[in-house]
Design a protein around this motif. Structure first.
Motif, short mmCIF file in Angstrom:
data_model
loop_
_atom_site.label_atom_id
_atom_site.label_comp_id
_atom_site.label_asym_id
_atom_site.label_seq_id
_atom_site.Cartn_x
_atom_site.Cartn_y
_atom_site.Cartn_z
N TYR A 145 0.48 -4.58 4.39
CA TYR A 145 1.44 -4.63 5.48
C TYR A 145 2.44 -3.50 5.34
O TYR A 145 2.59 -2.92 4.28
CB TYR A 145 2.17 -5.98 5.48
CG TYR A 145 1.24 -7.13 5.73
CD1 TYR A 145 0.95 -7.53 7.02
CD2 TYR A 145 0.62 -7.77 4.67
CE1 TYR A 145 0.07 -8.57 7.25
CE2 TYR A 145 -0.26 -8.82 4.89
CZ TYR A 145 -0.52 -9.21 6.19
OH TYR A 145 -1.39 -10.24 6.41
N SER A 175 4.58 2.07 -10.05
CA SER A 175 3.95 0.78 -10.30
C SER A 175 4.31 -0.22 -9.19
O SER A 175 5.46 -0.29 -8.77
CB SER A 175 4.44 0.25 -11.64
OG SER A 175 3.89 -1.00 -11.85
N GLY A 176 3.31 -0.95 -8.74
CA GLY A 176 3.55 -2.02 -7.77
C GLY A 176 3.68 -1.56 -6.33
O GLY A 176 4.06 -2.35 -5.46
N THR A 177 3.35 -0.31 -6.04
CA THR A 177 3.48 0.17 -4.66
C THR A 177 2.25 -0.13 -3.82
O THR A 177 2.25 0.08 -2.62
CB THR A 177 3.75 1.68 -4.61
OG1 THR A 177 2.86 2.34 -5.51
CG2 THR A 177 5.18 2.00 -5.00
N GLY A 178 1.18 -0.57 -4.47
CA GLY A 178 -0.01 -0.96 -3.69
C GLY A 178 -1.19 -0.01 -3.85
O GLY A 178 -2.05 0.07 -2.98
N LYS A 179 -1.24 0.69 -4.97
CA LYS A 179 -2.33 1.66 -5.15
C LYS A 179 -3.71 0.99 -5.13
O LYS A 179 -4.64 1.50 -4.53
CB LYS A 179 -2.13 2.43 -6.48
CG LYS A 179 -0.88 3.30 -6.47
CD LYS A 179 -0.77 4.15 -7.71
CE LYS A 179 -0.55 3.33 -8.97
NZ LYS A 179 0.74 2.59 -8.96
N GLU A 180 -3.79 -0.16 -5.77
CA GLU A 180 -5.09 -0.82 -5.81
C GLU A 180 -5.48 -1.33 -4.41
O GLU A 180 -6.66 -1.31 -4.05
CB GLU A 180 -5.05 -1.98 -6.81
CG GLU A 180 -6.41 -2.55 -7.05
CD GLU A 180 -6.50 -3.40 -8.31
OE1 GLU A 180 -5.57 -3.34 -9.14
OE2 GLU A 180 -7.51 -4.10 -8.45
N LEU A 181 -4.50 -1.77 -3.66
CA LEU A 181 -4.78 -2.20 -2.29
C LEU A 181 -5.36 -1.05 -1.48
O LEU A 181 -6.30 -1.23 -0.70
CB LEU A 181 -3.49 -2.67 -1.61
CG LEU A 181 -2.98 -4.06 -1.85
CD1 LEU A 181 -1.86 -4.39 -0.88
CD2 LEU A 181 -4.10 -5.07 -1.70
N VAL A 362 6.61 -3.42 -4.47
CA VAL A 362 6.15 -4.58 -3.71
C VAL A 362 5.75 -5.73 -4.63
O VAL A 362 5.98 -6.90 -4.33
CB VAL A 362 4.97 -4.20 -2.78
CG1 VAL A 362 4.58 -5.39 -1.92
CG2 VAL A 362 5.34 -3.02 -1.92
N ARG A 363 5.19 -5.39 -5.79
CA ARG A 363 4.81 -6.47 -6.71
C ARG A 363 6.04 -7.28 -7.11
O ARG A 363 6.00 -8.51 -7.16
CB ARG A 363 4.11 -5.93 -7.95
CG ARG A 363 3.70 -7.07 -8.88
CD ARG A 363 3.07 -6.63 -10.17
NE ARG A 363 1.78 -6.01 -9.98
CZ ARG A 363 1.53 -4.74 -10.22
NH1 ARG A 363 2.50 -3.95 -10.66
NH2 ARG A 363 0.34 -4.24 -10.03
N LYS A 366 7.12 -9.47 -4.32
CA LYS A 366 6.20 -10.60 -4.22
C LYS A 366 6.56 -11.67 -5.26
O LYS A 366 6.63 -12.86 -4.95
CB LYS A 366 4.78 -10.09 -4.45
CG LYS A 366 3.70 -11.03 -4.09
CD LYS A 366 2.37 -10.32 -4.23
CE LYS A 366 1.24 -11.31 -4.29
NZ LYS A 366 -0.04 -10.65 -4.59
#
Ligand SMILES: Nc1ncnc2c1ncn2[C@@H]1O[C@H](COP(=O)(O)OP(=O)(O)OP(=O)(O)O)[C@@H](O)[C@H]1O
Ligand SMILES: [Mg+2]
Length: 460
Positions: A145, A175-181, A362-363, A366
């Motif tokens: 999103y 870290s946690g910005t959504g790279k894997e997404l 973002v992580r 969340k």
């Protein structure tokens, strides 16, 4: 597993009670009904798992009741009981969705067997469908999103990259910005979507094992190589490979990756012939690779190969307009997951969410929303449901929880890096040195924590 709920619908009161006794002894919750009307009342009132249903009832036929049951809840298991040796209505019932049927007279053991089997099958079916749902897209958890211009741009890039079949992609972001997404999205939107996406975290695998994990080895390549082993690249053939934390790949291994990018060929360890593959490489890094190149820790030619297509994920604090919408999305998910009914976020809580710097991106957001949802017994999420780091901003300007070791009151400005270091130290201390807990509290992965500790020379 909780006790199964049985309903026995049988107008022969003796038989009905006998059956009820049998199943109560097996430790089921049992209810009885002597007519269709009574049965329907129970079915609408309680959550029944299985119905033993007589085909001939005083006020309706069993088939009519079966139709009703399937209307009420198609998942309820129905086993028909019939005295008529003519199997026709029983077969009819099976067509209408009954699970099985029993012919009177029957042995009680037989009834037990049929009922147990039906319940077991149902449990299995539920497991399978839950598993399928989870597999299906880990969705909606898998969706990205963000309406900010920066995220719109990212999504546009993903679509463009997905269209190119072989171009390597480098995803950069804290870290946690959504790279894997992003990696998932590139693969899933590409023509390779029905082929594997193999993921490997280069930082999580000991340096000396990474080569054989990635490229495999021939039998006898080294002492422990008792069998031929295929590597991740081979397993990803025709699909994509996600090389997470690529900065951790040691220098000596990098030429082998470069070669794959340039020629789509490689050799297993100990191998004498080249293997041709067709794999898209998606790499991610939360460190600045240019700087690592300058420091001599990353090969420049490899960086240039990877840099053909770069997707940069901005940190959350640089796209503040995404914070509140994301918070609402997580809130919705948590409502569902924890069976809560939190309708919204109070203005003062929103203010705190917006002011915070989100080092875990973002992580972290969340995680914060998950914790808040658990704590909130109300329909409105308020500041008291948010963790201390966020509320530190509540009173005045910037008063980040600075650990005791900081010389107080010298008034000198603190750099962001120094602040981060101290925050990590303080959190570590509070968690008694437990790194998993510390990482969780900070909203970053263990490997990121490890990197940051290395960077700031924090012992541990
Ligand atoms: N735009 C987004 N929309 C919804 N969820 C997101 C978004 N970005 C990140 N997340 C969620 O935040 C969490 C972290 O994302 P992800 O694992 O992709 O980050 P990362 O950049 O790979 O982090 P790390 O460098 O620590 O591995 C995941 O649970 C992911 O679902
Ligand atoms: Mg990641």
């Amino acid at each position: 597993m909780s006790k199964a709920n049985l309903l026995i619908v049988e107008d022969n009161v003796d038989l009905c009670e006998t059956l009820a006794d049998v199943f109560r002894k097996v430790d089921y919750n049992v209810q009885t009904a002597f007519s269709a009307r009574e049965a329907e009342k129970v079915l609408r009132r309680d959550l029944i798992d299985l119905v033993l249903l007589d085909l001939k009832l005083p006020d309706a036929s069993g088939l009519e009741v079966l139709t009703k049951i399937k209307e009420i809840d198609p998942d309820i298991l129905v086993i028909m009981i019939t005295a008529i040796t003519n199997a026709q209505p029983a077969v009819e019932a099976m067509k209408m969705g009954a699970y099985d049927y029993l012919m009177k007279p029957f042995e009680l053991d037989e009834v037990k067997l049929v009922v147990n089997k039906a319940l077991e099958t149902q449990t299995l079916k539920r497991e399978v469908s839950r598993y399928r749902r989870m597999q299906k897209g880990s969705y909606p958890d898998n969706e990205m999103y963000g309406e900010s211009p920066a995220m719109q741009e990212v999504k546009k890039l993903i679509k463009i990259v997905a269209e190119t079949p072989r171009t390597p992609v480098l995803i950069e972001g804290e870290s946690g910005t959504g790279k894997e997404l992003v990696a998932n999205a590139i693969h899933n939107w590409s023509a390779r979507a029905d082929k594997p996406l193999i993921k490997i975290n280069c930082a999580a695998i000991p340096e000396n094992l990474l080569e054989s994990e990635l490229f495999g080895h021939e039998k006898g390549a080294f002492t422990d190589a008792k069998h031929l082993k295929k590597g991740m690249f081979e397993m990803a053939n025709l699909g994509s490979i996600f090389l997470d934390e690529i900065s951790s790949m040691r220098l000596s291994l990098q030429p082998k990756l470069l070669r794959i990018l340039e020629t789509q060929t490689f050799r297993r360890i100990g191998g004498t012939s080249d293997i041709q593959i067709d794999v898209r490489v998606i790499a991610a890094s939360n460190q600045n690779l240019e700087e690592l190149v300058k420091a001599g820790e990353f090969r420049e030619d490899l960086l240039y190969r990877l840099k053909v297509m770069v997707i940069k994920l901005p940190p959350l604090r640089e796209r503040k307009e995404d914070i509140i919408p994301l918070a609402h999305i997580f809130l919705e998910r948590n409502n569902r997951e924890f069976n809560k009914n939190i309708q919204g976020i109070s203005d003062s809580a929103k203010e705190l969410l917006l002011k915070y710097q989100w080092p875990g991106n973002v992580r972290e957001l969340k995680n914060v929303m998950e914790r808040a949802a658990i704590l909130c017994q109300d329909t409105l999420l308020r500041p008291e449901h948010l963790p201390g780091e966020l509320r530190a901003h509540e009173s005045a300007v910037v008063t980040v929880s600075v650990p005791e070791e900081v010389p107080a009151g010298n008034g000198a400005p603190i750099s962001l890096a120094e602040m981060e270091k101290r925050h990590i130290q303080a959190t570590l201390k509070r968690c008694g040195g437990n790194k998993s807990r510390t990482a969780r509290e900070l909203g970053i992965s263990r490997s990121t924590l490890r990197e940051k500790m290395k960077l700031y020379k924090i012992p541990g």
